[in-house]
Design a protein around this motif. Structure first.
Motif, PDB file in Angstrom:
ATOM      1  N   MET A 187     -15.748  -2.715  44.520  1.00 15.29           N
ATOM      2  CA  MET A 187     -15.393  -1.527  43.748  1.00 15.29           C
ATOM      3  C   MET A 187     -14.461  -0.635  44.560  1.00 15.29           C
ATOM      4  O   MET A 187     -14.666  -0.443  45.754  1.00 15.29           O
ATOM      5  CB  MET A 187     -16.652  -0.746  43.368  1.00 15.29           C
ATOM      6  N   LEU A 188     -13.440  -0.102  43.896  1.00 17.95           N
ATOM      7  CA  LEU A 188     -12.530   0.855  44.511  1.00 17.95           C
ATOM      8  C   LEU A 188     -12.693   2.194  43.803  1.00 17.95           C
ATOM      9  O   LEU A 188     -12.706   2.258  42.568  1.00 17.95           O
ATOM     10  CB  LEU A 188     -11.088   0.367  44.390  1.00 17.95           C
ATOM     11  N   LYS A 189     -12.817   3.248  44.563  1.00 10.67           N
ATOM     12  CA  LYS A 189     -13.053   4.566  43.997  1.00 10.67           C
ATOM     13  C   LYS A 189     -11.839   5.443  44.172  1.00 10.67           C
ATOM     14  O   LYS A 189     -11.316   5.585  45.276  1.00 10.67           O
ATOM     15  CB  LYS A 189     -14.272   5.207  44.653  1.00 10.67           C
ATOM     16  N   GLY A 190     -11.356   6.022  43.075  1.00  7.88           N
ATOM     17  CA  GLY A 190     -10.234   6.938  43.101  1.00  7.88           C
ATOM     18  C   GLY A 190     -10.664   8.326  42.649  1.00  7.88           C
ATOM     19  O   GLY A 190     -11.840   8.578  42.389  1.00  7.88           O
ATOM     20  N   LYS A 191      -9.696   9.210  42.538  1.00  8.27           N
ATOM     21  CA  LYS A 191      -9.990  10.592  42.153  1.00  8.27           C
ATOM     22  C   LYS A 191     -10.431  10.680  40.698  1.00  8.27           C
ATOM     23  O   LYS A 191     -11.322  11.463  40.356  1.00  8.27           O
ATOM     24  CB  LYS A 191      -8.743  11.457  42.380  1.00  8.27           C
ATOM     25  N   HIS A 192      -9.807   9.876  39.840  1.00  8.46           N
ATOM     26  CA  HIS A 192     -10.080   9.946  38.405  1.00  8.46           C
ATOM     27  C   HIS A 192     -10.843   8.752  37.862  1.00  8.46           C
ATOM     28  O   HIS A 192     -11.333   8.798  36.733  1.00  8.46           O
ATOM     29  CB  HIS A 192      -8.766  10.069  37.616  1.00  8.46           C
ATOM     30  N   SER A 193     -10.931   7.687  38.633  1.00 14.56           N
ATOM     31  CA  SER A 193     -11.495   6.455  38.088  1.00 14.56           C
ATOM     32  C   SER A 193     -12.128   5.600  39.176  1.00 14.56           C
ATOM     33  O   SER A 193     -11.914   5.827  40.366  1.00 14.56           O
ATOM     34  CB  SER A 193     -10.404   5.654  37.377  1.00 14.56           C
ATOM     35  N   ARG A 194     -12.897   4.615  38.725  1.00 13.70           N
ATOM     36  CA  ARG A 194     -13.401   3.558  39.601  1.00 13.70           C
ATOM     37  C   ARG A 194     -12.879   2.231  39.092  1.00 13.70           C
ATOM     38  O   ARG A 194     -12.755   2.025  37.882  1.00 13.70           O
ATOM     39  CB  ARG A 194     -14.934   3.559  39.620  1.00 13.70           C
ATOM     40  N   VAL A 195     -12.561   1.339  40.024  1.00 12.41           N
ATOM     41  CA  VAL A 195     -12.013   0.031  39.668  1.00 12.41           C
ATOM     42  C   VAL A 195     -12.980  -1.047  40.131  1.00 12.41           C
ATOM     43  O   VAL A 195     -13.385  -1.082  41.297  1.00 12.41           O
ATOM     44  CB  VAL A 195     -10.624  -0.185  40.315  1.00 12.41           C
ATOM     45  N   TYR A 196     -13.355  -1.923  39.180  1.00 14.40           N
ATOM     46  CA  TYR A 196     -14.285  -3.011  39.462  1.00 14.40           C
ATOM     47  C   TYR A 196     -13.576  -4.348  39.264  1.00 14.40           C
ATOM     48  O   TYR A 196     -12.804  -4.523  38.311  1.00 14.40           O
ATOM     49  CB  TYR A 196     -15.490  -2.955  38.512  1.00 14.40           C
ATOM     50  N   PHE A 197     -13.869  -5.302  40.123  1.00 13.70           N
ATOM     51  CA  PHE A 197     -13.381  -6.662  39.940  1.00 13.70           C
ATOM     52  C   PHE A 197     -14.368  -7.399  39.045  1.00 13.70           C
ATOM     53  O   PHE A 197     -15.584  -7.312  39.236  1.00 13.70           O
ATOM     54  CB  PHE A 197     -13.257  -7.377  41.292  1.00 13.70           C
ATOM     55  N   ILE A 198     -13.837  -8.121  38.058  1.00 15.52           N
ATOM     56  CA  ILE A 198     -14.707  -8.794  37.103  1.00 15.52           C
ATOM     57  C   ILE A 198     -14.269 -10.246  36.913  1.00 15.52           C
ATOM     58  O   ILE A 198     -13.153 -10.632  37.268  1.00 15.52           O
ATOM     59  CB  ILE A 198     -14.714  -8.078  35.735  1.00 15.52           C
ATOM     60  N   ASP A 199     -15.168 -11.026  36.325  1.00 16.88           N
ATOM     61  CA  ASP A 199     -14.921 -12.443  36.078  1.00 16.88           C
ATOM     62  C   ASP A 199     -14.313 -12.602  34.693  1.00 16.88           C
ATOM     63  O   ASP A 199     -14.830 -12.080  33.704  1.00 16.88           O
ATOM     64  CB  ASP A 199     -16.234 -13.219  36.166  1.00 16.88           C
ATOM     65  N   LEU A 200     -13.225 -13.329  34.616  1.00  9.18           N
ATOM     66  CA  LEU A 200     -12.532 -13.554  33.348  1.00  9.18           C
ATOM     67  C   LEU A 200     -13.453 -14.145  32.293  1.00  9.18           C
ATOM     68  O   LEU A 200     -13.380 -13.783  31.116  1.00  9.18           O
ATOM     69  CB  LEU A 200     -11.342 -14.487  33.582  1.00  9.18           C
ATOM     70  N   LYS A 201     -14.369 -15.015  32.677  1.00 12.37           N
ATOM     71  CA  LYS A 201     -15.238 -15.704  31.719  1.00 12.37           C
ATOM     72  C   LYS A 201     -16.141 -14.746  30.962  1.00 12.37           C
ATOM     73  O   LYS A 201     -16.519 -15.004  29.821  1.00 12.37           O
ATOM     74  CB  LYS A 201     -16.093 -16.747  32.447  1.00 12.37           C
ATOM     75  N   ASN A 202     -16.471 -13.621  31.593  1.00  7.61           N
ATOM     76  CA  ASN A 202     -17.349 -12.646  30.943  1.00  7.61           C
ATOM     77  C   ASN A 202     -16.671 -11.893  29.806  1.00  7.61           C
ATOM     78  O   ASN A 202     -17.333 -11.192  29.044  1.00  7.61           O
ATOM     79  CB  ASN A 202     -17.862 -11.633  31.971  1.00  7.61           C
ATOM     80  N   TYR A 203     -15.322 -12.052  29.680  1.00  7.86           N
ATOM     81  CA  TYR A 203     -14.591 -11.275  28.689  1.00  7.86           C
ATOM     82  C   TYR A 203     -13.810 -12.156  27.719  1.00  7.86           C
ATOM     83  O   TYR A 203     -12.890 -11.703  27.072  1.00  7.86           O
ATOM     84  CB  TYR A 203     -13.659 -10.288  29.405  1.00  7.86           C
ATOM     85  N   GLU A 204     -14.203 -13.415  27.622  1.00 11.37           N
ATOM     86  CA  GLU A 204     -13.512 -14.321  26.704  1.00 11.37           C
ATOM     87  C   GLU A 204     -13.657 -13.868  25.258  1.00 11.37           C
ATOM     88  O   GLU A 204     -12.780 -14.092  24.428  1.00 11.37           O
ATOM     89  CB  GLU A 204     -14.058 -15.743  26.873  1.00 11.37           C
ATOM     90  N   ASN A 205     -14.791 -13.199  24.928  1.00 10.48           N
ATOM     91  CA  ASN A 205     -15.007 -12.748  23.552  1.00 10.48           C
ATOM     92  C   ASN A 205     -14.080 -11.609  23.163  1.00 10.48           C
ATOM     93  O   ASN A 205     -13.954 -11.264  21.994  1.00 10.48           O
ATOM     94  CB  ASN A 205     -16.455 -12.300  23.360  1.00 10.48           C
ATOM     95  N   PHE A 206     -13.369 -10.996  24.133  1.00 10.28           N
ATOM     96  CA  PHE A 206     -12.431  -9.924  23.825  1.00 10.28           C
ATOM     97  C   PHE A 206     -11.084 -10.450  23.354  1.00 10.28           C
ATOM     98  O   PHE A 206     -10.269  -9.711  22.836  1.00 10.28           O
ATOM     99  CB  PHE A 206     -12.195  -9.045  25.056  1.00 10.28           C
ATOM    100  N   PHE A 207     -10.819 -11.728  23.536  1.00  7.71           N
ATOM    101  CA  PHE A 207      -9.468 -12.237  23.362  1.00  7.71           C
ATOM    102  C   PHE A 207      -8.971 -12.198  21.921  1.00  7.71           C
ATOM    103  O   PHE A 207      -7.783 -12.303  21.679  1.00  7.71           O
ATOM    104  CB  PHE A 207      -9.361 -13.663  23.890  1.00  7.71           C
ATOM    105  N   ASN A 208      -9.855 -12.042  20.965  1.00  7.75           N
ATOM    106  CA  ASN A 208      -9.422 -11.984  19.577  1.00  7.75           C
ATOM    107  C   ASN A 208      -9.357 -10.558  19.041  1.00  7.75           C
ATOM    108  O   ASN A 208      -9.140 -10.347  17.856  1.00  7.75           O
ATOM    109  CB  ASN A 208     -10.374 -12.817  18.702  1.00  7.75           C
ATOM    110  N   CYS A 209      -9.532  -9.585  19.940  1.00  5.70           N
ATOM    111  CA  CYS A 209      -9.471  -8.188  19.513  1.00  5.70           C
ATOM    112  C   CYS A 209      -8.034  -7.790  19.184  1.00  5.70           C
ATOM    113  O   CYS A 209      -7.083  -8.359  19.693  1.00  5.70           O
ATOM    114  CB  CYS A 209     -10.010  -7.273  20.619  1.00  5.70           C
ATOM    115  N   ASN A 210      -7.885  -6.789  18.324  1.00 10.47           N
ATOM    116  CA  ASN A 210      -6.553  -6.338  17.903  1.00 10.47           C
ATOM    117  C   ASN A 210      -5.735  -5.786  19.066  1.00 10.47           C
ATOM    118  O   ASN A 210      -4.515  -5.866  19.065  1.00 10.47           O
ATOM    119  CB  ASN A 210      -6.689  -5.258  16.816  1.00 10.47           C
ATOM    120  N   ASN A 211      -6.406  -5.201  20.054  1.00  9.57           N
ATOM    121  CA  ASN A 211      -5.659  -4.596  21.155  1.00  9.57           C
ATOM    122  C   ASN A 211      -5.567  -5.524  22.358  1.00  9.57           C
ATOM    123  O   ASN A 211      -5.435  -5.088  23.482  1.00  9.57           O
ATOM    124  CB  ASN A 211      -6.266  -3.249  21.570  1.00  9.57           C
ATOM    125  N   PHE A 212      -5.618  -6.819  22.110  1.00  2.00           N
ATOM    126  CA  PHE A 212      -5.346  -7.799  23.162  1.00  2.00           C
ATOM    127  C   PHE A 212      -3.905  -8.248  23.055  1.00  2.00           C
ATOM    128  O   PHE A 212      -3.466  -8.704  22.010  1.00  2.00           O
ATOM    129  CB  PHE A 212      -6.285  -9.007  23.027  1.00  2.00           C
TER     130      PHE A 212
END
Length: 209
Positions: free
Chosen positions: A1-26
Motif C-alpha cells: 500500500m502507498l499512502k498519499g495526501k488525498h488517497s491510498r493506493v493498493y496493488f491488486i490481482d487482476l483475477k479478482n476484477y474480471e467481473n468488472f470487464f463488462n461494465c459500461n465504464n470499462f
C-alpha cells in the motif's frame, strides 16, 4: 500500500476484477499487467476523484497514461493499470552516477523533449496538471537494460480543465532550471509565443471536433 495526501493506493490481482470487464465504464483494452486501486480518503475529495477520472478518460487514446479499468463514484475508488518503472527524481539521481556529464545532459534533453510533446498534448486537450514545476514523482519511466521503453504521467487528481496553454510554460521553466540553462530563461517567452502561434489553429479545430 502507498499512502498519499488525498488517497491510498493498493496493488491488486487482476483475477479478482474480471467481473468488472463488462461494465459500461470499462475502456476496452487487453490488460495483462498488475493493477492498482486508488482509494480517495474522504467524501470531500469527490472533486479530486472526478478530476482523475475525467482526465484519464479524455487521454485514454494516448499511450502515456495508465488505462482506467473501473471506477466507483459512490465509494470513490479507481482501478487502473499499474505503471512499473522509476520516477523522474530517481532517474535523475541515477544519471548523476555517470562520469560523462555530457551524456547525462543529452539523455535528459532527449527525455525532456518527449515530456514537452506530452505537455503540448495536455494543453491541446485542455487539461492543466499544475505540477510541472516539480514533476519528479508524477513522471514514470519504464526501463529495461538501461533503455527507456516508455514515459508515463500519473496522478491527475489536482488537474484543472482550461485552454490557456499552461503546461508547457510551466515545464519549460523546470527544464531550464534543471539543466542549468538559467542564462537562457529569456528564450521561454519566445518559445511560448511560437508554441501559441503554431497550435492555435489546432485548439480551434478541437472545439469543433
Amino acid at each position: 500500500m502507498l499512502k498519499g495526501k488525498h488517497s491510498r493506493v493498493y496493488f491488486i490481482d487482476l483475477k479478482n476484477y474480471e467481473n468488472f470487464f463488462n461494465c459500461n465504464n470499462f475502456f476496452e483494452r487487453k490488460i495483462s499487467q498488475k493493477l492498482i486501486k486508488k482509494q480517495f480518503l474522504t467524501k470531500d475529495l469527490k472533486s479530486n476523484f472526478y478530476k482523475e477520472v475525467i482526465s484519464l478518460y479524455k487521454l485514454s487514446k494516448y499511450l502515456f497514461i495508465p488505462k482506467i479499468i473501473y471506477y466507483n463514484p459512490e465509494k470513490l475508488f479507481i482501478i487502473m493499470e499499474y505503471i512499473e518503472g522509476i520516477n523522474l527524481k530517481n532517474f535523475i539521481d541515477y544519471l548523476q552516477s555517470f562520469r560523462n556529464k555530457l551524456i547525462v545532459k543529452k539523455i535528459l534533453i532527449k527525455t525532456y523533449k518527449i515530456l514537452i510533446k506530452i505537455c503540448i498534448i495536455l494543453d491541446l486537450e485542455g487539461i492543466f496538471k499544475d505540477e510541472w514545476n516539480r514533476p519528479f514523482k508524477h513522471v514514470i519511466l519504464k526501463m529495461n537494460n538501461n533503455q527507456i521503453l516508455g514515459i508515463y504521467i500519473i496522478d491527475f487528481d489536482r488537474a484543472n480543465f482550461n485552454k490557456e496553454l499552461r503546461n508547457l510554460p510551466q515545464f519549460l521553466t523546470f527544464v531550464f532550471n534543471n539543466l542549468g540553462f538559467k542564462q537562457y530563461f529569456y528564450l521561454i517567452k519566445e518559445i511560448i509565443y511560437f508554441y501559441r502561434k503554431i497550435f492555435k489553429k489546432y485548439l480551434s479545430f478541437r472545439e469543433d471536433y
